[in-house]
Design a protein around this motif. Structure first.
Motif, short mmCIF file in Angstrom:
data_model
loop_
_atom_site.label_atom_id
_atom_site.label_comp_id
_atom_site.label_asym_id
_atom_site.label_seq_id
_atom_site.Cartn_x
_atom_site.Cartn_y
_atom_site.Cartn_z
N GLY A 89 -5.13 -0.92 21.30
CA GLY A 89 -6.07 -2.39 20.12
C GLY A 89 -6.16 -2.17 18.91
N LEU A 90 -6.41 -3.28 18.51
CA LEU A 90 -6.49 -3.49 16.61
C LEU A 90 -7.29 -2.49 16.80
CD1 LEU A 90 -4.84 -6.93 16.51
CD2 LEU A 90 -3.89 -5.24 16.68
N ASP A 91 -8.23 -2.81 16.93
CA ASP A 91 -9.49 -1.32 16.24
C ASP A 91 -8.73 0.18 16.43
OD1 ASP A 91 -10.83 -3.26 16.15
OD2 ASP A 91 -12.22 -3.25 17.89
N GLN A 92 -7.83 0.10 17.05
CA GLN A 92 -7.49 1.97 17.22
C GLN A 92 -6.50 1.99 15.82
OE1 GLN A 92 -6.80 0.84 21.81
NE2 GLN A 92 -6.37 2.92 21.58
N ILE A 93 -5.44 0.99 15.84
CA ILE A 93 -4.62 0.48 15.54
C ILE A 93 -5.37 0.81 13.52
CG2 ILE A 93 -2.88 -0.36 14.06
CD1 ILE A 93 -2.12 -1.70 16.71
N ALA A 94 -6.25 0.01 13.36
CA ALA A 94 -6.93 -0.05 12.57
C ALA A 94 -7.49 1.51 11.78
CB ALA A 94 -8.55 -1.01 11.89
N ALA A 95 -8.09 2.05 12.88
CA ALA A 95 -8.82 3.55 12.76
C ALA A 95 -7.52 4.48 12.38
CB ALA A 95 -9.31 4.18 14.26
N GLU A 96 -6.57 4.25 12.92
CA GLU A 96 -5.86 4.70 12.98
C GLU A 96 -4.89 5.37 11.57
OE1 GLU A 96 -2.81 8.33 14.04
OE2 GLU A 96 -3.93 7.11 15.35
N ALA A 97 -4.72 3.98 10.51
CA ALA A 97 -4.69 3.32 9.58
C ALA A 97 -5.82 4.12 8.42
CB ALA A 97 -3.94 1.74 9.95
N ALA A 98 -6.76 4.01 8.68
CA ALA A 98 -8.32 4.09 8.07
C ALA A 98 -8.55 2.99 7.48
CB ALA A 98 -8.12 5.78 7.02
N ILE A 99 -7.94 1.79 7.84
CA ILE A 99 -8.65 0.83 7.53
C ILE A 99 -9.61 -0.22 8.10
CG2 ILE A 99 -6.68 0.19 6.03
CD1 ILE A 99 -5.72 -1.34 7.59
N THR A 100 -9.47 -1.17 7.72
CA THR A 100 -10.98 -2.20 8.78
C THR A 100 -9.86 -3.61 9.50
OG1 THR A 100 -10.99 -3.38 6.84
CG2 THR A 100 -12.25 -1.95 7.18
N ARG A 101 -10.40 -4.04 10.84
CA ARG A 101 -9.43 -4.87 11.88
C ARG A 101 -8.98 -6.11 9.89
NH1 ARG A 101 -10.26 -5.88 17.52
NH2 ARG A 101 -10.07 -8.13 17.64
N VAL A 102 -10.26 -6.39 9.88
CA VAL A 102 -10.47 -7.40 8.95
C VAL A 102 -9.10 -6.99 8.11
CG1 VAL A 102 -11.40 -8.85 6.68
CG2 VAL A 102 -13.02 -7.50 8.98
N LEU A 103 -8.96 -6.13 6.98
CA LEU A 103 -7.80 -5.70 6.29
C LEU A 103 -6.57 -6.05 7.07
CD1 LEU A 103 -6.99 -5.06 3.76
CD2 LEU A 103 -7.16 -2.71 4.42
N LEU A 104 -6.73 -5.70 8.32
CA LEU A 104 -5.15 -5.66 8.64
C LEU A 104 -4.90 -6.44 9.46
CD1 LEU A 104 -4.79 -2.91 11.56
CD2 LEU A 104 -3.67 -5.52 12.37
N TYR A 105 -5.23 -7.78 9.61
CA TYR A 105 -5.73 -9.01 9.76
C TYR A 105 -5.24 -9.97 8.56
CZ TYR A 105 -7.00 -10.09 14.83
OH TYR A 105 -6.49 -10.08 16.44
N ARG A 106 -5.28 -9.17 7.24
CA ARG A 106 -4.65 -9.90 6.48
C ARG A 106 -2.90 -9.81 5.81
NH1 ARG A 106 -8.24 -8.09 1.33
NH2 ARG A 106 -10.49 -9.11 1.55
N HIS A 107 -3.01 -8.74 6.31
CA HIS A 107 -0.95 -8.43 6.78
C HIS A 107 -0.54 -8.86 7.78
CE1 HIS A 107 -1.19 -5.61 3.30
NE2 HIS A 107 -1.99 -5.58 4.01
#
Length: 213
Positions: free
Chosen positions: A47-65
């Motif tokens: 899930g995207l939450d797992q990827i965001a946690a792996e990157a140590a960022i928020t899901r909101v920030l992930l969606y900016r990219h």
């Protein structure tokens, strides 16, 4: 977007532990994290939450990219392909091809496994991987034509050698990357065994369908 719909903007989309980075650097960080996560659990189960946690960022920030999980997965595969092509080339197989392939695999084992072991099993990306495999067969056939007579055995070798080489490199990664200074030579010997089998006539005294040990 279903369960991949955008989350609402929070007061701190960078997250409490994320440091501010240039856009290109942040994108690379997300791709690194996604590569690790997808290689562990596959596309569907990650899930995207797992990827965001792996990157140590928020899901909101992930969606900016990246617009979606599929968009992110495609970007991971595209980057892996570009890096591999930059290391190995895209047209000729020579004595440096297998060492370069091993070096690329050792530099990023997760990306290599994702590209050649996992992506082909994902229905959404099967066409992309089939195209990559077909291109590898065409390149192999062109390079083998000088060593193997035209015909069915040339087709056989051209289909087998790319698969053999990739599976040999993955098996080498899975075995813990043993004997790195001689691994390329060992894999090359296996490849040359296929070339010898395809280019040599059947030895006298051997009957078709009979197995000799």
């Amino acid at each position: 977007m279903g369960d991949e719909a955008r989350a609402g903007e929070g007061p701190d989309p960078e997250g409490p532990t994320a440091r501010r980075m240039r856009r290109a650097d942040r994108r690379a960080q997300i791709l690194d994290a996604a590569t690790r996560a997808f290689a562990r659990t596959g596309f569907a189960a990650t899930g995207l939450d797992q990827i965001a946690a792996e990157a140590a960022i928020t899901r909101v920030l992930l969606y900016r990219h990246f617009d979606s999980k599929a968009d992110l997965y495609a970007a991971v595969l595209d980057r892996a392909c570009r890096r591999l092509e930059g290391s190995v080339g895209s047209d000729d197989f020579d004595e440096q091809a297998i060492p370069a392939l091993l070096q690329a695999a050792a530099a990023d084992p997760d990306a290599f496994r994702l590209l050649f072991r996992h992506a082909a099993r994902e229905p959404e990306f099967r066409g992309r991987m089939d195209g990559l495999a077909a291109g590898s067969v065409d390149i192999a056939r062109r390079n083998l034509a000088a060593m193997i007579p035209d015909g069915a055995w040339l087709d056989w070798a051209a289909r087998l050698i790319p698969t053999l080489t990739i599976e040999a490199v993955i098996a080498w990664l899975d075995a813990g990357q043993p004997d790195p200074d001689r691994a390329a030579d060992r894999i090359s010997r296996a490849v040359h065994g296929v070339i010898d089998a395809a280019s040599s006539p059947t030895r006298p005294g051997r009957n078709e369908g009979q197995v000799h040990i």
